[in-house]
Design an enzyme around this catalytic site. Structure first.
Site, mmCIF file in Angstrom:
data_model
loop_
_atom_site.group_PDB
_atom_site.id
_atom_site.type_symbol
_atom_site.label_atom_id
_atom_site.label_comp_id
_atom_site.label_asym_id
_atom_site.label_seq_id
_atom_site.Cartn_x
_atom_site.Cartn_y
_atom_site.Cartn_z
ATOM 1 C CB ALA A 65 -1.003 0.042 1.069
ATOM 2 C CB CYS A 66 1.703 3.898 -1.796
ATOM 3 S SG CYS A 66 0.959 3.730 -3.487
ATOM 4 N NE ARG A 67 -1.744 11.870 -0.323
ATOM 5 C CZ ARG A 67 -2.371 12.627 -1.120
ATOM 6 N NH1 ARG A 67 -2.168 12.118 -2.576
ATOM 7 N NH2 ARG A 67 -3.378 13.320 -0.929
ATOM 8 C CB ILE A 94 -3.833 5.364 2.969
ATOM 9 C CG1 ILE A 94 -4.616 5.368 4.178
ATOM 10 C CG2 ILE A 94 -3.299 6.753 2.391
ATOM 11 C CD1 ILE A 94 -3.299 5.851 5.551
#
Length: 124
Positions: A65-67, A94
């Site tokens: 996961a990242c932004r 996110i």
């Protein structure tokens, strides 16, 4: 070579309840502002991902996961290229996770005045 599957935040959350590991590749500064509120998470910034990816267990399902989902896709490709077979990319990161109402923790925003006072306060 294993294929990287995109997974929605709700499906990722369900997978984590069944033992999948979340790996957050955002910077420490980003994580300090807003983070995934889950128990089983590793934080490995993309800048050091190649040096630390051996810490990620190959025997588990791994959700990267990242932004927004772009850096995580890059990290997921690195993992697959190094032999991991059960790698998933969190769709829209996110941002979508929070939009879907899943748990996050946020640092309260600091007013500009407080930031300036902190920057210019006298230090002993």
């Amino acid at each position: 070579m294993a294929r990287i599957k995109d997974v929605s935040p709700k499906n990722a959350y369900a997978m984590m309840k069944k033992g999948a590991l979340l790996v957050d590749v955002r910077t420490p500064h980003e994580i300090a502002r807003k983070s995934f509120d889950v128990q089983d998470i590793m934080e490995i910034p993309l800048s050091g991902f190649q040096q630390r990816m051996e810490e990620i267990p190959a025997t588990r399902k791994v959700i990267i996961a990242c932004r927004r989902g772009n850096r995580s896709l890059f990290a997921a490709r690195l993992l697959v290229n190094h032999g991991h077979r059960r790698v998933f990319n969190l769709e829209h990161g996110i941002i979508r996770w929070e939009k879907d109402g899943l748990p996050v923790t946020s640092r309260p925003k600091q007013s500009l005045l407080k930031k300036l006072l902190h920057l210019f306060r006298k230090r002993p």
